[in-house]
Scaffold this active site. Sequence first.
Site, mmCIF file in Angstrom:
data_model
loop_
_atom_site.group_PDB
_atom_site.id
_atom_site.type_symbol
_atom_site.label_atom_id
_atom_site.label_comp_id
_atom_site.label_asym_id
_atom_site.label_seq_id
_atom_site.Cartn_x
_atom_site.Cartn_y
_atom_site.Cartn_z
ATOM 1 N N ARG A 32 -19.104 -22.504 -10.088
ATOM 2 C CA ARG A 32 -19.867 -21.741 -8.374
ATOM 3 C C ARG A 32 -21.100 -21.628 -8.788
ATOM 4 N NH1 ARG A 32 -14.339 -17.835 -8.448
ATOM 5 N NH2 ARG A 32 -13.242 -19.594 -6.763
ATOM 6 N N LYS A 217 6.628 -23.417 -5.275
ATOM 7 C CA LYS A 217 7.537 -22.864 -4.494
ATOM 8 C C LYS A 217 6.983 -23.470 -2.845
ATOM 9 C CE LYS A 217 8.351 -18.410 -6.292
ATOM 10 N NZ LYS A 217 7.526 -17.415 -6.358
ATOM 11 N N GLY A 373 -6.925 -24.476 -6.329
ATOM 12 C CA GLY A 373 -5.888 -24.398 -7.305
ATOM 13 C C GLY A 373 -5.497 -25.080 -8.445
ATOM 14 N N GLY A 396 -7.989 -20.506 -0.977
ATOM 15 C CA GLY A 396 -7.077 -19.847 -0.497
ATOM 16 C C GLY A 396 -7.823 -20.258 1.188
HETATM 17 P P1 AMP Z 1 1.537 -23.326 -7.276
HETATM 18 O O1 AMP Z 1 0.460 -22.144 -7.682
HETATM 19 O O2 AMP Z 1 1.995 -22.618 -6.569
HETATM 20 O O3 AMP Z 1 0.705 -25.002 -6.478
HETATM 21 O O4 AMP Z 1 2.049 -23.911 -8.181
HETATM 22 C C1 AMP Z 1 1.504 -24.727 -8.849
HETATM 23 C C2 AMP Z 1 2.069 -24.699 -10.262
HETATM 24 O O5 AMP Z 1 3.497 -24.842 -10.471
HETATM 25 C C3 AMP Z 1 1.768 -25.247 -11.968
HETATM 26 O O6 AMP Z 1 1.370 -24.530 -12.884
HETATM 27 C C4 AMP Z 1 2.708 -25.978 -12.546
HETATM 28 O O7 AMP Z 1 2.945 -25.661 -13.435
HETATM 29 C C5 AMP Z 1 4.267 -25.017 -11.306
HETATM 30 N N1 AMP Z 1 5.105 -26.570 -11.329
HETATM 31 C C6 AMP Z 1 5.053 -27.478 -11.039
HETATM 32 N N2 AMP Z 1 6.066 -28.895 -11.398
HETATM 33 C C7 AMP Z 1 6.923 -27.026 -11.546
HETATM 34 C C8 AMP Z 1 8.448 -27.490 -11.723
HETATM 35 N N3 AMP Z 1 9.091 -29.063 -11.717
HETATM 36 N N4 AMP Z 1 8.810 -26.573 -12.444
HETATM 37 C C9 AMP Z 1 8.432 -24.837 -12.809
HETATM 38 N N5 AMP Z 1 6.981 -25.717 -12.207
HETATM 39 C C10 AMP Z 1 6.660 -26.283 -11.853
#
Ligand code: AMP
Length: 416
Positions: A32, A217, A373, A396
């Site tokens: 950054r 999620k 991220g 964000g």
């Molecule tokens: P997010 O912060 O919601 O973008 O989630 C990113 C995280 O989702 C990463 O650290 C991945 O390891 C996790 N992720 C991706 N696929 C899966 C999965 N099938 N089961 C559990 N975690 C997952």
Amino acid sequence: MDSFNFAAKMAFVRVDFNVPLDENFNITDDTRIRAAMPTLKKILSDGGSVIIGSHLGRPKGVTGKYSLSHILPRVSELLGIDVQFANDCIGEETAKKKAALQPGQALLLENLRFYAEEEGKPRLADDATEEEKAAAKKAIKESQKEFTKQLASNIDVYVNDAFGTAHRAHASTALIADYFDANHKMFGYLLEREVSAVEKVMKDTQRPFTAIMGGSKVSSKIDIIKNLLDKVDNLILAGGMTYTFSKAFGGEIGISIVENDKLDLAREIVEEAKVKGVNLVLAVDAKIADDFKNDANADYAPVNKIPEGWEGLDIGPETEKIFAEVIKNSKTILWNGPVGVFEFDNFDAGTRAVSNAIVEATKNGAFSLVGGGDSVAAINKFGQANEVSYVSTGGGALLEMIEGIVLPGVKAIRGY
Ligand code: AMP
């Protein structure tokens, strides 16, 4: 930035120097800081002087831990001059230092967020009464005006180069712009590039437009997914949310990550995609594990037939092919979120395949934007950050732009 001559002008540049520090206050990633250098160097080489303002961390008041003095040596090194430091971002001492600054000199201000006025949110005790809260809210709006006025005092030009905080209507990211006319407030190079990359994807779209949304999620991505359904031709939904979709349509998902309260939402998204003519692409097979760890036993299964005691941690080879085919035929690509647990080397093949397909599409003329991220961490892991069109630095702020929100920091400067 390019057409403005900063000679003999004093610029206030809001940067995002919110860098990670280790326990000895060494910078562990200076991306950054480096990202703001072109803007700062342009001002200095024009013969202007520059006041640099940033936040660091989430301080609740003045604390040495979050002092910007920790990063002063690195800023000086990168700029190639001895940058001065002000122990406060406003106040008399700082005003004197500002007034004494000569062309070609730079002054780094102490953490803007040492003042609650920067964010405009009062810092209250947990047991504050409703009346106290209301009074404090009113009071801070007043003191925020004085704070902002002091930040703007003696400054000729306001430059915002902090994309990471452009979605915040804070004193230094938005309110300060009111003190400058249209010719004396502007985006820095970084903010300019970020905003134009996202607008190229979201507004000036070459079709087909494919968005790949991964991550853990569906609930955290829902606003983005809804906005994308109005814009994209293909929407690839993968990662942990796969199993919420699978279960919503009667699939057996073993112990895969699932949001049981989002099954209706998953069905709604499928329906909405149909109505809007969006090609919704979901995984068909998974690389499964009997534990959430890299060296767990692994196997492959259809996403709707995952055995009890097993969980999907990556897409399977069939899905890799399907995703790659869609991606390679696209002219605009937006990637946010890994399609598997890419942090585990044994479960990163799917995310790598997506990254490879994006790189190939980019070579064939597609515009590809990677951001938010973990997809940035993933593309860095694969060493392909230079092989896509743009890797965004904003978390964000990027996601809000994709959601269709006008960022306060952007609006404060250009009016929309
Ligand atoms: P997010 O912060 O919601 O973008 O989630 C990113 C995280 O989702 C990463 O650290 C991945 O390891 C996790 N992720 C991706 N696929 C899966 C999965 N099938 N089961 C559990 N975690 C997952």
